[in-house]
Motif scaffolding. Structure first.
Motif, PDB file in Angstrom:
ATOM      1  N   THR A 145      12.569 -10.356   2.080  1.00 46.14           N
ATOM      2  CA  THR A 145      11.624  -9.829   1.095  1.00 46.14           C
ATOM      3  C   THR A 145      10.411 -10.738   0.979  1.00 46.14           C
TER       4      THR A 145
ATOM      5  N   GLY B 288       4.755  -3.788   2.002  1.00 36.13           N
ATOM      6  CA  GLY B 288       5.271  -3.463   0.681  1.00 36.13           C
ATOM      7  C   GLY B 288       6.595  -2.742   0.615  1.00 36.13           C
TER       8      GLY B 288
ATOM      9  N   LYS C 215       6.572  -9.832   1.704  1.00 33.37           N
ATOM     10  CA  LYS C 215       5.567  -9.996   0.650  1.00 33.37           C
ATOM     11  C   LYS C 215       4.348 -10.748   1.170  1.00 33.37           C
TER      12      LYS C 215
ATOM     13  N   VAL D 135       9.501  -4.771  -0.816  1.00 37.80           N
ATOM     14  CA  VAL D 135       9.129  -5.618  -1.952  1.00 37.80           C
ATOM     15  C   VAL D 135       9.365  -4.910  -3.288  1.00 37.80           C
TER      16      VAL D 135
END
Length: 130
Positions: free
Chosen positions: A3, A12, A7, A15
């Motif tokens: 993640t 995205g 990020k 995330v």
């Protein structure tokens, strides 16, 4: 880690709160804390502080508090060296937590003095009857 990499690379999909990595992280954290053995002294402290944590959260997510107090308030921290940054963040977190606890204590005191809890319970019973 996945993640975090997504990020910083502006990808995205992994995330959001509903992404598989975040959901799995939540499950693993739940399992970790479920099996965690906590000493009795620590349990007493946790039991004393835990009801206050929700109030701190509610104050944080309040639109006006966020936009007029927190938003862009700590941009100057970006200039700090890593060790100073760590201590600045920790100190601010403690200060914010204590201030929010004080705010909630004042709210609770006002509610007790005005006997709002009894009034709200009475209103709730009346609504449930109808």
């Amino acid at each position: 880690i996945i993640t975090f990499i997504c990020k910083i690379n502006n990808y995205g999909l992994l995330v959001s709160y509903t992404s598989p990595t975040i959901v799995l992280e939540g499950i693993f954290l739940l399992l970790f804390f479920k099996n965690l053995q906590i000493p009795e002294k620590a349990k007493k402290i946790i039991n004393m502080i835990s009801p206050l944590a929700f109030s701190v959260y509610l104050i944080h997510v309040n639109y006006f508090v966020w936009n007029y107090w927190f938003k862009n308030r700590y941009l100057s921290f970006l200039e700090f060296e890593p060790v100073k940054l760590f201590f600045a963040i920790m100190l601010n977190a403690i200060i914010i937590f204590v201030i929010c606890i004080i705010i909630d204590s004042v709210r609770e005191f006002i509610f007790k003095k005005l006997k709002l809890k009894k009034l709200l319970e009475k209103l709730e019973r009346k609504i449930i009857k109808n």
